[in-house]
Design a protein around this motif. Structure first.
Motif, PDB file in Angstrom:
ATOM      1  N   LYS A 129       0.831  -1.203   0.000  1.00 30.36           N
ATOM      2  CA  LYS A 129       0.000   0.000   0.000  1.00 30.36           C
ATOM      3  C   LYS A 129       0.865   1.251   0.000  1.00 30.36           C
ATOM      4  CE  LYS A 129      -3.773   2.349   2.396  1.00 30.36           C
ATOM      5  NZ  LYS A 129      -3.342   3.611   1.862  1.00 30.36           N
ATOM      6  N   ALA A 130       1.919   1.258   0.799  1.00 30.63           N
ATOM      7  CA  ALA A 130       2.812   2.423   0.847  1.00 30.63           C
ATOM      8  C   ALA A 130       3.460   2.645  -0.510  1.00 30.63           C
ATOM      9  CB  ALA A 130       3.879   2.222   1.923  1.00 30.63           C
ATOM     10  N   HIS A 131       3.892   1.578  -1.145  1.00 32.12           N
ATOM     11  CA  HIS A 131       4.513   1.690  -2.473  1.00 32.12           C
ATOM     12  C   HIS A 131       3.493   2.195  -3.489  1.00 32.12           C
ATOM     13  CE1 HIS A 131       7.279   0.887  -5.714  1.00 32.12           C
ATOM     14  NE2 HIS A 131       6.360   0.169  -6.318  1.00 32.12           N
ATOM     15  N   TYR A 132       2.296   1.657  -3.467  1.00 31.29           N
ATOM     16  CA  TYR A 132       1.245   2.071  -4.399  1.00 31.29           C
ATOM     17  C   TYR A 132       0.877   3.535  -4.167  1.00 31.29           C
ATOM     18  CZ  TYR A 132      -3.203   2.163  -6.887  1.00 31.29           C
ATOM     19  OH  TYR A 132      -4.219   2.501  -7.738  1.00 31.29           O
ATOM     20  N   ASP A 133       0.763   3.947  -2.922  1.00 27.49           N
ATOM     21  CA  ASP A 133       0.439   5.342  -2.604  1.00 27.49           C
ATOM     22  C   ASP A 133       1.499   6.289  -3.164  1.00 27.49           C
ATOM     23  OD1 ASP A 133      -1.891   4.613  -1.333  1.00 27.49           O
ATOM     24  OD2 ASP A 133      -1.067   4.781   0.700  1.00 27.49           O
ATOM     25  N   ASP A 134       2.774   5.895  -3.070  1.00 30.53           N
ATOM     26  CA  ASP A 134       3.852   6.711  -3.631  1.00 30.53           C
ATOM     27  C   ASP A 134       3.712   6.836  -5.144  1.00 30.53           C
ATOM     28  OD1 ASP A 134       4.981   7.127  -1.147  1.00 30.53           O
ATOM     29  OD2 ASP A 134       6.537   5.608  -1.395  1.00 30.53           O
ATOM     30  N   LEU A 135       3.349   5.745  -5.802  1.00 27.41           N
ATOM     31  CA  LEU A 135       3.182   5.774  -7.255  1.00 27.41           C
ATOM     32  C   LEU A 135       2.029   6.684  -7.666  1.00 27.41           C
ATOM     33  CD1 LEU A 135       3.666   2.016  -8.218  1.00 27.41           C
ATOM     34  CD2 LEU A 135       5.217   3.917  -8.687  1.00 27.41           C
ATOM     35  N   ILE A 136       0.943   6.631  -6.922  1.00 33.22           N
ATOM     36  CA  ILE A 136      -0.233   7.444  -7.243  1.00 33.22           C
ATOM     37  C   ILE A 136       0.081   8.934  -7.076  1.00 33.22           C
ATOM     38  CG2 ILE A 136      -2.584   8.000  -6.469  1.00 33.22           C
ATOM     39  CD1 ILE A 136      -2.321   5.415  -8.094  1.00 33.22           C
ATOM     40  N   LYS A 137       0.900   9.262  -6.098  1.00 33.93           N
ATOM     41  CA  LYS A 137       1.229  10.660  -5.827  1.00 33.93           C
ATOM     42  C   LYS A 137       2.278  11.220  -6.787  1.00 33.93           C
ATOM     43  CE  LYS A 137       0.148  10.158  -0.962  1.00 33.93           C
ATOM     44  NZ  LYS A 137       0.691   9.974   0.377  1.00 33.93           N
ATOM     45  N   ALA A 138       2.982  10.351  -7.493  1.00 35.63           N
ATOM     46  CA  ALA A 138       4.040  10.799  -8.405  1.00 35.63           C
ATOM     47  C   ALA A 138       3.429  11.532  -9.597  1.00 35.63           C
ATOM     48  CB  ALA A 138       4.857   9.600  -8.883  1.00 35.63           C
TER      49      ALA A 138
END
Length: 50
Positions: A19-28
């Motif tokens: 989830k943390a990795h996915y959240d970072d991708l979405i915010k990029a």
């Protein structure tokens, strides 16, 4: 076939990490080159009446 079951704590840790990795991708931000390509594709579709 033997089913392997992960410990609940391990499953939760993996889930939190994903989830943390996915959240970072979405915010990029979307790279400018992708935005240009999308705009070109959209313009081409409009010209072709799609």
């Amino acid at each position: 076939m033997t089913e392997i079951v992960l410990d609940q704590r391990i499953q939760e840790a993996i889930g939190k990490s994903l989830k943390a990795h996915y959240d970072d991708l979405i915010k990029a931000p979307v790279p400018d080159r992708f935005l240009v390509l999308l705009a070109e594709l959209e313009a081409k579709e409009r010209r072709n009446g799609q």
